[in-house]
Each structure stands twice: as C-alpha cells, then as structure tokens.
Scaffold this active site. Structure first.
Site, short mmCIF file in Angstrom:
data_model
loop_
_atom_site.label_atom_id
_atom_site.label_comp_id
_atom_site.label_asym_id
_atom_site.label_seq_id
_atom_site.Cartn_x
_atom_site.Cartn_y
_atom_site.Cartn_z
N HIS A 193 0.65 -1.20 0.04
CA HIS A 193 -0.27 -0.36 0.27
C HIS A 193 0.53 1.51 -0.56
O HIS A 193 0.88 2.60 0.86
CB HIS A 193 -0.87 -0.04 1.26
N ASN A 221 -10.72 -2.57 2.67
CA ASN A 221 -9.56 -2.85 1.60
C ASN A 221 -11.61 -2.38 0.37
O ASN A 221 -12.66 -2.61 1.07
CB ASN A 221 -9.56 -3.76 0.19
N HIS A 247 -3.15 0.54 11.97
CA HIS A 247 -3.58 -0.60 12.30
C HIS A 247 -4.67 -1.16 13.08
O HIS A 247 -5.46 -0.37 13.66
CB HIS A 247 -3.25 0.02 13.76
N TYR A 254 1.04 -4.57 11.89
CA TYR A 254 1.79 -2.71 11.56
C TYR A 254 2.16 -2.83 12.81
O TYR A 254 2.85 -1.42 11.99
CB TYR A 254 -0.11 -2.36 11.56
C1 HEM Z 1 -7.85 -8.22 5.66
C2 HEM Z 1 -6.70 -8.08 5.06
C3 HEM Z 1 -6.09 -7.29 4.42
C4 HEM Z 1 -6.80 -5.62 4.26
C5 HEM Z 1 -7.91 -5.35 3.94
C6 HEM Z 1 -5.22 -5.14 4.35
C7 HEM Z 1 -5.33 -3.24 4.02
C8 HEM Z 1 -4.48 -2.86 4.33
C9 HEM Z 1 -4.71 -1.27 4.11
C10 HEM Z 1 -5.72 -0.62 3.46
C11 HEM Z 1 -3.26 -0.93 4.09
C12 HEM Z 1 -3.18 0.89 3.81
C13 HEM Z 1 -2.93 1.78 5.09
C14 HEM Z 1 -2.63 3.19 4.71
O1 HEM Z 1 -3.37 3.61 4.27
O2 HEM Z 1 -1.68 3.62 5.64
C15 HEM Z 1 -1.96 -1.43 4.37
C16 HEM Z 1 -0.88 -1.70 4.80
C17 HEM Z 1 0.04 -2.55 5.56
N1 HEM Z 1 -0.36 -4.03 5.41
FE1 HEM Z 1 -2.58 -4.31 5.33
N2 HEM Z 1 -4.04 -5.66 4.89
C18 HEM Z 1 -4.61 -6.41 5.11
C19 HEM Z 1 -4.10 -7.78 5.49
C20 HEM Z 1 -2.22 -7.63 5.69
C21 HEM Z 1 -1.50 -8.72 6.84
C22 HEM Z 1 -2.23 -10.26 6.70
C23 HEM Z 1 -0.51 -8.56 6.34
C24 HEM Z 1 0.57 -8.88 7.32
C25 HEM Z 1 0.39 -10.13 7.84
C26 HEM Z 1 -0.77 -7.06 6.43
C27 HEM Z 1 0.71 -6.04 6.51
C28 HEM Z 1 0.18 -4.77 5.54
C29 HEM Z 1 1.40 -4.04 6.22
C30 HEM Z 1 2.93 -3.92 7.12
C31 HEM Z 1 1.06 -2.61 6.06
C32 HEM Z 1 2.16 -1.28 6.00
C33 HEM Z 1 1.44 -0.96 7.20
C34 HEM Z 1 2.29 0.85 7.11
O3 HEM Z 1 3.12 0.71 7.01
O4 HEM Z 1 2.00 1.70 7.87
N3 HEM Z 1 -1.84 -6.43 5.76
N4 HEM Z 1 -3.28 -3.01 4.70
#
Ligand code: HEM
Length: 747
Positions: free
Chosen positions: A98, A171, A362, A385
């Site tokens: 993202h 999402n 988060h 997160y």
């Molecule tokens: C339903 C499943 C998921 C959704 C809807 C989702 C949604 C999101 C969204 C919207 C962001 C961006 C947030 C922003 O705008 O700053 C994000 C970032 C991120 N997501 Fe997810 N994600 C999902 C699953 C996962 C999973 C399973 C992991 C790890 C185990 C993960 C790890 C991350 C990480 C590391 C970031 C970057 C956060 C940051 O640097 O601030 N995500 N996710």
C-alpha cells in the site's frame, strides 16, 4: 512538544491537551477537533524571514561560506551543513505494501444511537461529528506507480473518537487472497516485481504472481474480484469499502454480536475499462489522486454510508461458510446491510508527507464496544502493523506525529525513545506508585476502560483451519454468476491479458484448470484466448493448506461444498449500482476556432448547474475565437489530455470549428476513444457529424431513433435538450450495449 506558531508566547505554559469536542455549531458548520488540534503544527512561512532550524536568520541562501570567492568551502558553514544534512535524510522507507496512496480529512456522523449494538461512544449521538482521516491506496506498486494499476484499493479510515483512535483498515473488495497471515509475505513476494529484474511495476500480470495463485485455491474468490472492473475504479470516490474480517460489537450489557463493516459510496460504484486504465496510466498516472483532490477542493465532497451486517452470536455456525474465513463474504441476501451513518471527506491535507505518508493505521486500534474475532488473517495483522511502522517511521514514538495523535488524552508510563516529543513531568514512570499519587491509574469499564470480550476458548494448540475454510470455490462461482454479461466479458478479458503475460506455459495451464473449478465456461473462454486447445484437466489443488506430512482427508470437510448454494447476489454486480447522478462527472467540450460560442456557454451552464464539470479542449491553448466574435478560454490543449480523462465529450457546432477538428487526428482519436470506451457523446449543429455511432457521422445529422445508446444530440442545435440528455447518459456511467461495436473503432 508541539512546534508553535511564530509569535505565540508559550514559555511557562502547560501543553494543552488535544482533547477537543466535536459537533455542529449553531449555524450548522461542522467543528472538527482533529483539524483544530493540528493547528499548532501548521507552518506556512508567509511574511517570515528565512531561518536555520535553530531560528537563526539566514542572510545568504545563495552562496556557501568559502575561503575566497573561488576557494574551498569551509566546514564551519553551519547553514550549508544543516541544509544538506536535512535534505540527505528526507526520505523514509515506503510502506512495504500500500505504498502508493492519497488521503483526505473529513468527519463521520451516526444516524441513530447504536446503544443496542455497541458501547462505542462515537456511534451513539447523531449530534456528534467524529473527525476522520482516510487514506486510499493501491497494494502492489511503489510510491510513484500509476493510480490505474489493476489492483485492490486500500480504504483505511482513522476515526479520532473521544475514546481514542479507531482504525477501520479495509479494502474496496470484501474478501482477501489468503486465509492465514502466515501466507501474507508469500502473497506479497509473489505479486511484487520479480526479484531478479524488478519487473513489472504495479502489475500482477507476471509469472510469480500466477504461479503462486495457481497453487492457492483459497485465492480463487478474490481473484474473481481482482479480475473484475472493481480493480480499476473510475474514482476513489466511486468505490465501496469493506472491513473484510468479521469483527465484534459489544454493548453496555456486554452482549456481543458479529459484524461486517461496509462503506457504500453515494456516487455509486463505477469503473473504467482496461484499455482506458492503460492509457490513463500514461496520460495522468495521478488520475485518482487528482480526482479526489479536485473534487474536495471544488466542494464536491465525497460521501459514503457506513453499513453494518450484524449477526447474532448463536448464528455463528448457521452459514455454509465460516465467519472467520476472510476469503468469504456474507451475502446481503442472507444478512442485509444496515446503513448507520455517513462519512464525508471535506478537506485536503496541507502536506502530503506529514499527513498522508506519516499516518499509521492499525486494525488493532479499537475503542470500547468494538472487538476482534479469531479470523487468522486479522490475528496476524494485529501484530504486523506496529512492527512495520517501527521501522518505517523510525522508532516507537510515531503515535506522537501530529496526524497520528488521538484527540483523546494520552497518559501512560511509556517513556523516551527516538524523537520523543512529550515532556513527561512526573517523577514516576511506573505503576503502581505512591510517589505520583498512583497516577495515571487504570480506568474501570464504567470509566471507559477497554475490557476485552471474554470469548470462551477451550481447545488444543494446533496448526489447522476450520473445516469450512476448505470450500474455496462456491463463493467464487457465486460472484461469477452474479455478474452482468458485460462484467463477465471484462473478467474473461482480464484473465486473458494477465495470463497472456505469463511466460511459463505450465503456470498458464494450471491456472485455467483452476478456473474450471469456478465455472467451466469461464475456463473455456480464457483457454480460447490463450490459444489452448482445451481446458487442461483439473488436477487436485497442489497446495492443500496443510502441514508437510498431513493427510488431506483428515483436514478437509466432507461437506466442503454448501448444500444449497446461493445462485446469485445482486449486490455483487456493479450493474445494479446507483446511476442517478452526474455530479462531479467531467465533460470535455471539444472545440476549435469558429465554434458556436452560445452552445459552449449554454452547455457549460447546464452541466455546472447539475454539479458536473465542463472543460474546453481545443487544438491549441489560450483562447478560441467563437462565433459572434466572443472569446472562449481553453482549459486544455489536445496535446495535454485524452478523452480517457473525461466521462463524456460534447462537440458543439460551428462549421469552421468542426472542419478543423475533423482534420486533426488528435481530435478524431479523442471522440473515437470516448466512443470505444462507451462514454456519453453529444453534439449540436455540425458537431454531430464528428460523433462515431451517430448515423450522421459522415453525412447529415440523423434522427433521435437512429442514434446508439449514449450518443445524444441532433443537428437542430437545441442545446438545453441535448444537455439534459447528456446528463442522463452521464449518470448511467457507460453505454455498455455499444461495447462490442466499439471494439471495431480504431482508437
Ligand atoms: C483483509 C486483509 C487486509 C486488508 C484489508 C489490509 C489493508 C491494508 C491497508 C488499507 C493498508 C494501508 C494503510 C494505509 O493507508 O496506510 C495496509 C497496509 C499494510 N498491511 Fe495490510 N491488509 C490486509 C492484510 C494484511 C496482512 C495479513 C498483513 C500482514 C500479516 C498486512 C500487513 C500490512 C502492512 C505491513 C502494511 C503497511 C503498513 C504501514 O507501513 O503503515 N496486511 N493494509
């Protein structure tokens, strides 16, 4: 400690808490406590002198300090050193996923108290507005990638509630690729550019992604969504949002219910065509970012309704699927979505880096009344997160960055660390203590203390999934069957494109075999496009989501398929979305010198009055000389835009103008592409003859009956009538009946 606005006397004053009440003033204006809390951090430099970071006024910002005019620079030059050092450290790591995003401020208001469902205070009082910051994103691409990649869109909402921040990190698609967070790094490694050559950027159309996917039957439902037009939205303002996981709502009586969160856009759900997406990526890679920014700047505030699907605890096992499985949705036919409040985005950020880049969402940021479930994907996210933000934002104090600060007060015994801002004045940084009067002290539940829902758990430790998790195809099939013919066609084309880019034949074939599990005709159509003689035999899925030495039969349910599958769900098709508004739609008025100035003005007025946006596009910039000698300001020259950046095209009359346009290949391409992309086309006077799909295209203007869907106007030049027809066609978004014909229009 906040940096202060210049001129404010701050010495000796105690830092005021950020806690601010939100609501509505007597004249109906929304007061946004978070925006006010950001005020002390805003700095414009207006009417100020240049200084160093230490406040020393700078006399020369042109020349470094040297030993003589042509001599070496001196180490002593603190102005040079400070400026260069800061510049050298301007970049931080982009998000691991993202990375590409754009954001806006706004507010949320609940329609009715939801006390029966939840104790969360921000969901109780329709008079209270809760400030929000919303960041939209793509998943796979780098920070600088195109907005129009075929990808899931992140839809992350930070509610600054008076009880602390609640982040709904969702999402624009209601399901996910995988069932367990343990697979997330594999998924992301597969979809990101390939490691040896870092190709391709922001695209899933490559071998590693489809290799992984073809081995992961649990991805198949999500694949149907990502191959649909949902993955190429017309606008971030025209997307649904979903919390995806099942969460819990808990009320004052400690009664819990399962809940799925939805965002329903008031402008409807609309997308572009893949051919447009490809061209927009070249014409304006910032298309979505610009669209959101311009809409908010112009006062066309995007809005969504918050929807809840509520499921009683005793209904947990009443479905053919598992509520804890993030690859499944709850069809709206089974559990209706109740609209409970409204989100409005009404202010662009002041500074992209400070706000959009540094914001840290988060899924674990919850407030009393909202709780988690054991969805294994959610559980992994609860770890991920903060962990990633520690490195992305450089240490443990990123909650003190202005955009991340809650408006609720923060008091605890956490101390120190990189870039600590707070000046904790107490001698005690431990609890219990007597020297500090026991403060800060625990909050009882009645005082708003968060108490985790006492879910009963009694089981052995194991690495397994629920039995119903193994039904990977029923909802993929439901999605496919629920699509309109146009949507199905687009899914087939998307799969042909994506798999057509895969170099390894075995991966392509395995994937087509996997699609046959979703729908035979889908697999056959994709196979045909790939030049396969037949759908490859469906092998048992290679990855069965079990341990190395596990026996599949002991993991998979005997009833892996639902007994009575739902045949169709209206809510899954974009064909059934809102199509009654032309608000904020962009219309290109294609004109050249000699254009009918009255037609331009009348059309502009009619479109603007309906909330649409009209822009004059011409072979050259500057002004056009219209009929009757009036000048018309040109908004864009044909060199700088394409019709892919607009929702519709209007060609006004004026013999000289139309003659010039007909002789201009860019102008002809402009209307042909709009036609091919099934957009509304309108003409008056001679302008009609430029419109493809109009029987008068190469001759005399035709009658209304002879026109194709979405091609409006006539030679009689009645602009208000044409404007009214155009607005109706705009509201319908696209004239899909033209699509098959349009494929033959060279554009
Ligand atoms: C339903 C499943 C998921 C959704 C809807 C989702 C949604 C999101 C969204 C919207 C962001 C961006 C947030 C922003 O705008 O700053 C994000 C970032 C991120 N997501 Fe997810 N994600 C999902 C699953 C996962 C999973 C399973 C992991 C790890 C185990 C993960 C790890 C991350 C990480 C590391 C970031 C970057 C956060 C940051 O640097 O601030 N995500 N996710």
């Amino acid at each position: 400690m906040a940096t202060r606005r210049r001129g404010k006397q701050t010495n000796g004053s105690k830092r005021k808490n950020d806690h601010v009440k939100n609501g509505t003033t007597a004249n109906g204006d929304v007061t946004n406590g978070k925006l006010e809390a950001l005020d002390p951090f805003r700095e414009s430099g207006a009417d100020e002198m240049l200084t160093t970071n230490q406040g020393t006024r700078i006399n020369d910002n042109q020349n470094s300090l040297k030993a003589g005019a042509r001599g070496p620079s001196l180490l002593e030059d603190f102005v040079l050193r400070e400026k260069i050092t800061h510049f050298d450290h301007e970049r931080i790591p982009e998000r691991v996923v993202h990375a590409r995003g754009t954001a806006a401020h706004g507010h949320f208001r609940v329609y009715q108290p939801l006390a029966d469902l939840t104790r969360a205070k921000f969901l109780q009082d329709p008079a209270v507005t809760t400030p929000v910051f919303v960041r939209f994103s793509t998943v796979a691409g780098s920070r600088g990638s195109s907005d129009l990649a075929r990808d899931v869109r992140g839809f992350a909402v930070k509610f600054y509630t008076e009880e602390g921040n609640f982040d709904l990190v969702g999402n624009n698609i209601p399901v996910f690729f995988i069932q367990d967070a343990l697979k997330f790094p594999d998924l992301i490694h597969a979809v990101k550019p390939e490691p040896h050559n870092e190709i391709p950027q922001a695209a899933s159309a490559h071998d590693t992604f489809w290799d992984f996917t073809s081995l992961m039957p649990e991805s198949m439902h999500m694949i149907m969504w990502v191959m649909s037009d949902r993955a190429i939205p017309r606008s971030l303002r025209m997307m649904e949002g979903f919390g995806i996981h099942t969460f819990r709502l808990v009320n004052e009586r400690n009664e819990a219910r399962f809940v799925k969160f939805h965002w329903k856009p008031l402008l409807g759900v609309h997308s572009v065509l893949w051919d447009e997406a490809v061209k927009i990526s070249g014409r304006d890679p910032d298309f979505h970012r610009r669209d959101l920014w311009e809409a908010i700047a112009s006062g066309a505030y995007p809005e969504w309704e918050l929807g809840l699907q509520v499921i009683e605890e005793d209904q947990e096992n009443a479905f053919d699927f598992d509520l804890l499985d993030p690859t499944k949705l709850v069809p709206e036919e089974l559990v209706p979505v109740h609209r409970v409040g409204r989100l409005t985005l009404d202010r662009n950020p002041d500074n992209f880096f400070a706000e959009t880049e540094q914001v840290a969402f988060h899924p674990g940021h919850v407030v009393p009344g909202i709780d988690f479930t054991d969805d294994p994907l959610l559980q992994g996210r609860l770890f991920s997160y903060t962990d990633t933000q520690l490195i992305r934002l450089g240490g443990p104090n990123f909650h003190e960055i202005p955009i991340n600060r809650p408006v609720a007060p923060v008091h605890n015994n956490q101390r120190d660390g990189h870039m600590r801002q707070t000046l904790n004045t107490s001698r005690t940084s431990y609890e219990p203590n007597s020297l500090g009067g026991g403060c800060p002290f625990q909050a009882g539940a009645q005082m708003g203390g968060f108490v985790s829902y006492p879910e009963r758990i009694a089981d052995a430790k194991m690495r397994r999934r629920g039995e119903k998790f193994f039904d990977h195809f029923s909802q993929a099939t439901l999605f496919w069957k629920s699509q309109s013919e146009t949507e199905k066609h687009h899914i087939v084309q998307a799969l042909r494109f994506e798999l057509g880019k895969v170099e390894t034949a075995a991966v392509r074939e395995r994937m087509v075999g996997m699609l046959a599990n979703v729908d035979r005709s889908l697999a056959e159509q994709v196979a045909e496009g790939l030049g396969l003689a037949a759908v490859p035999r469906v092998e048992p899925p290679l990855n069965r989501s079990i341990p190395a030495d596990g026996k599949p039969e002991s993991f998979e349910s005997r009833r892996a398929k639902p007994a009575r599958p739902l045949e169709r769900s209206e809510a899954l098709s974009m064909a059934n979305t809102i199509k009654d508004t032309a608000k904020s739609r962009k219309v290109a008025i294609l004109a050249a010198d000699g254009v009918d100035a009255t037609a331009v003005e009348t059309m502009k007025q009619a479109l603007t009055a309906a909330g649409a946006v009209a822009k004059v596009v011409a072979p050259h910039g500057g002004t056009l000389s219209g009929t009757r000698g009036s000048d018309i300001t040109v908004d864009f020259s044909l060199l700088t835009v394409g019709s892919v950046l607009f929702d519709a095209v209007f060609v006004p009359g004026g013999a000289q103008s139309v003659k010039t346009l007909k002789a201009d290949a860019m102008a002809v391409l402009f209307v042909n592409e709009a036609y091919k992309h099934c957009k509304a086309l309108a003409g008056t006077g001679e302008g009609v003859t430029l419109l493809p799909g109009h029987n008068g295209a190469h001759g005399a203007p035709s009658s209304v009956e002879e026109r194709e869907e979405g091609v409006v106007g006539g030679g009689d030049g009645d602009v208000p009538t044409v404007a009214a027809e155009l607005l109706k066609a705009l509201a319908r978004h696209r004239a899909w009946s033209r699509e098959t014909k349009a494929e033959h229009v060279p554009a």
